[in-house]
Enzyme design. Structure first.
Site, PDB file in Angstrom:
ATOM      1  N   MET A  30      25.423 -27.395 -26.292  1.00 32.51           N
ATOM      2  CA  MET A  30      25.956 -26.920 -27.035  1.00 32.51           C
ATOM      3  C   MET A  30      24.822 -25.651 -27.210  1.00 32.51           C
ATOM      4  SD  MET A  30      27.188 -28.067 -30.730  1.00 32.51           S
ATOM      5  CE  MET A  30      25.185 -28.789 -30.927  1.00 32.51           C
ATOM      6  N   GLY A  31      24.048 -25.273 -25.984  1.00 33.39           N
ATOM      7  CA  GLY A  31      23.344 -24.123 -25.167  1.00 33.39           C
ATOM      8  C   GLY A  31      22.099 -24.180 -26.184  1.00 33.39           C
ATOM      9  N   GLY A  36      15.894 -30.817 -21.321  1.00 31.87           N
ATOM     10  CA  GLY A  36      16.149 -32.332 -21.663  1.00 31.87           C
ATOM     11  C   GLY A  36      17.613 -31.208 -20.940  1.00 31.87           C
ATOM     12  N   HIS A  37      18.428 -30.276 -21.208  1.00 28.69           N
ATOM     13  CA  HIS A  37      19.625 -29.587 -20.800  1.00 28.69           C
ATOM     14  C   HIS A  37      20.036 -30.022 -19.556  1.00 28.69           C
ATOM     15  CE1 HIS A  37      19.794 -28.322 -24.431  1.00 28.69           C
ATOM     16  NE2 HIS A  37      21.127 -29.069 -24.749  1.00 28.69           N
ATOM     17  N   GLN A  61      32.076 -30.682 -34.919  1.00 28.52           N
ATOM     18  CA  GLN A  61      30.992 -31.722 -35.514  1.00 28.52           C
ATOM     19  C   GLN A  61      29.981 -31.211 -36.016  1.00 28.52           C
ATOM     20  OE1 GLN A  61      30.229 -31.569 -30.771  1.00 28.52           O
ATOM     21  NE2 GLN A  61      27.844 -31.282 -31.267  1.00 28.52           N
ATOM     22  N   ASP A 150      20.403 -38.714 -27.694  1.00 28.02           N
ATOM     23  CA  ASP A 150      21.617 -38.591 -28.273  1.00 28.02           C
ATOM     24  C   ASP A 150      22.216 -40.341 -28.093  1.00 28.02           C
ATOM     25  OD1 ASP A 150      21.811 -35.784 -29.851  1.00 28.02           O
ATOM     26  OD2 ASP A 150      21.712 -35.380 -27.550  1.00 28.02           O
TER      27      ASP A 150
HETATM   28  P1  AMP Z   1      23.040 -30.543 -27.266  1.00 26.98           P
HETATM   29  O1  AMP Z   1      22.893 -28.952 -26.667  1.00 26.98           O
HETATM   30  O2  AMP Z   1      22.168 -30.949 -28.420  1.00 26.98           O
HETATM   31  O3  AMP Z   1      24.296 -30.224 -27.778  1.00 26.98           O
HETATM   32  O4  AMP Z   1      22.885 -31.589 -25.782  1.00 26.98           O
HETATM   33  C1  AMP Z   1      23.564 -31.775 -24.699  1.00 26.98           C
HETATM   34  C2  AMP Z   1      23.158 -33.214 -23.878  1.00 26.98           C
HETATM   35  O5  AMP Z   1      21.887 -32.755 -23.538  1.00 26.98           O
HETATM   36  C3  AMP Z   1      23.012 -34.204 -24.550  1.00 26.98           C
HETATM   37  O6  AMP Z   1      23.890 -35.403 -24.166  1.00 26.98           O
HETATM   38  C4  AMP Z   1      22.168 -34.553 -25.549  1.00 26.98           C
HETATM   39  O7  AMP Z   1      22.202 -35.990 -25.579  1.00 26.98           O
HETATM   40  C5  AMP Z   1      21.281 -34.079 -23.737  1.00 26.98           C
HETATM   41  N1  AMP Z   1      19.995 -33.351 -24.476  1.00 26.98           N
HETATM   42  C6  AMP Z   1      19.311 -32.697 -25.548  1.00 26.98           C
HETATM   43  N2  AMP Z   1      18.216 -33.060 -25.752  1.00 26.98           N
HETATM   44  C7  AMP Z   1      17.907 -33.726 -24.806  1.00 26.98           C
HETATM   45  C8  AMP Z   1      16.060 -34.838 -24.774  1.00 26.98           C
HETATM   46  N3  AMP Z   1      14.871 -33.900 -25.427  1.00 26.98           N
HETATM   47  N4  AMP Z   1      16.497 -35.093 -23.077  1.00 26.98           N
HETATM   48  C9  AMP Z   1      17.475 -35.677 -22.446  1.00 26.98           C
HETATM   49  N5  AMP Z   1      18.797 -34.779 -23.037  1.00 26.98           N
HETATM   50  C10 AMP Z   1      19.346 -33.982 -23.662  1.00 26.98           C
END
Ligand code: AMP
Length: 285
Positions: A30-31, A36-37, A61, A150
């Site tokens: 979601m940017g 992490g990303h 969602q 997640d």
């Molecule tokens: P989001 O943008 O929050 O929807 O996350 C996109 C992807 O990045 C999802 O698969 C998350 O689980 C992963 N993600 C978000 N934060 C982390 C993190 N701290 N460590 C590893 N993966 C992450």
């Protein structure tokens, strides 16, 4: 790096790439990209010929009282980071492109959802699997990368891929943390300074809960209770849940044995944070 905003153009490209035998790695986000990303992108870069990153804040969602309007955005910076880390294609659709009209079909998630975030966020995982079904069909990946932060999402996507026979390998990537242990999240910018100092206690509490099992505690209710007490003493955030379940089935357990997840969600004034630990335990008679 190419940026695509409409479906047909990227879908035509991915079809051509697949026809020429290229392996596609896909990272849905979601940017407001953070490390992490980036870790997901790096894994995808290492393991595939082509890396596709999608950036889409999926309204489906988010519940009515959730943080859709406050969700942070930074298109320019995201594109810089994506390019820096070797993304080939960014799929950056608008809501109108993804949902030109209300959907005529819906997928209901029947397992792995009546617990953790599925219970506190009704409709959330239906929104997740709907957007992923669309994104998988658009990007046609061989491998799709998700963060273990997640963990319930990983479990639900695992079901989605298996139930609907998507020819996709799910890759789950360990949680990336700040130096003080707080799991990196786009939502962390919405914490006040005070909340930010307290938020690492979520991970500390999970580690504390895990340490109890290492000392021989096997009763899930006792572990949850003590983890809750630990966390309540360290933060004024409102604990949404602390749960201990089998993983990835996400079923309640009478005793801690086998692979389990200890997970927590905490609500701060403008951000709801989640974190978890998945660990293996074995009981000896
Ligand atoms: P989001 O943008 O929050 O929807 O996350 C996109 C992807 O990045 C999802 O698969 C998350 O689980 C992963 N993600 C978000 N934060 C982390 C993190 N701290 N460590 C590893 N993966 C992450």
């Amino acid at each position: 790096m190419q940026i695509f905003e409409d479906i047909l153009t990227i879908q035509t490209r991915t079809k051509e790439l697949k026809a020429s035998g290229k392996k596609i790695g896909f990272v849905p986000t979601m940017g407001y990209l953070h490390e992490g990303h980036i870790e997901l992108i790096k894994r995808a870069r290492d393991e595939n010929d082509v890396v596709i990153l999608s950036i889409f804040i999926n309204p489906l969602q988010f519940g009515d009282n959730e943080d859709l309007d406050n969700y942070p955005k930074d298109r320019e910076n995201d594109l810089i980071k994506a390019k820096e880390h070797g993304v080939d294609f960014v799929f950056y659709p608008t809501e109108k492109v993804m949902y030109p009209e209300p959907m005529s079909l819906s997928i209901s998630v029947t397992k792995r959802t009546n617990v953790l975030c599925g219970r506190s966020r009704p409709g959330h995982f239906e929104g997740v699997v709907t957007v992923l079904t669309k994104l998988f069909n658009i990007c046609q990946p061989d491998k799709a990368y998700f963060g273990q932060k997640d963990a319930q999402q990983v479990a639900v996507v695992d079901s989605l891929i298996r139930d609907f026979n998507f020819p996709i390998e799910l890759v789950s990537v360990p949680t990336v943390r700040e130096a003080d242990g707080l799991a990196k999240s786009s939502r962390n910018v919405n914490l006040s300074a005070e909340e930010r100092t307290e938020a690492p206690s979520i991970y500390e509490a999970l580690k504390f809960g895990h340490s109890l099992t290492e000392k021989g505690e096997q009763n899930p209710l006792d572990i949850i209770k003590q983890t809750r007490q630990f966390l309540e003493n360290k933060t004024r955030g409102k604990i949404d849940y602390i749960e201990l379940l089998s993983y990835p089935e996400l079923e309640t357990v009478d005793s801690v044995n086998g692979q389990v997840i200890l997970a927590a969600a905490v609500k701060y004034s403008k951000a709801r944070l989640i974190d978890n630990l998945v660990f293996e335990t074995s009981q000896h008679a």
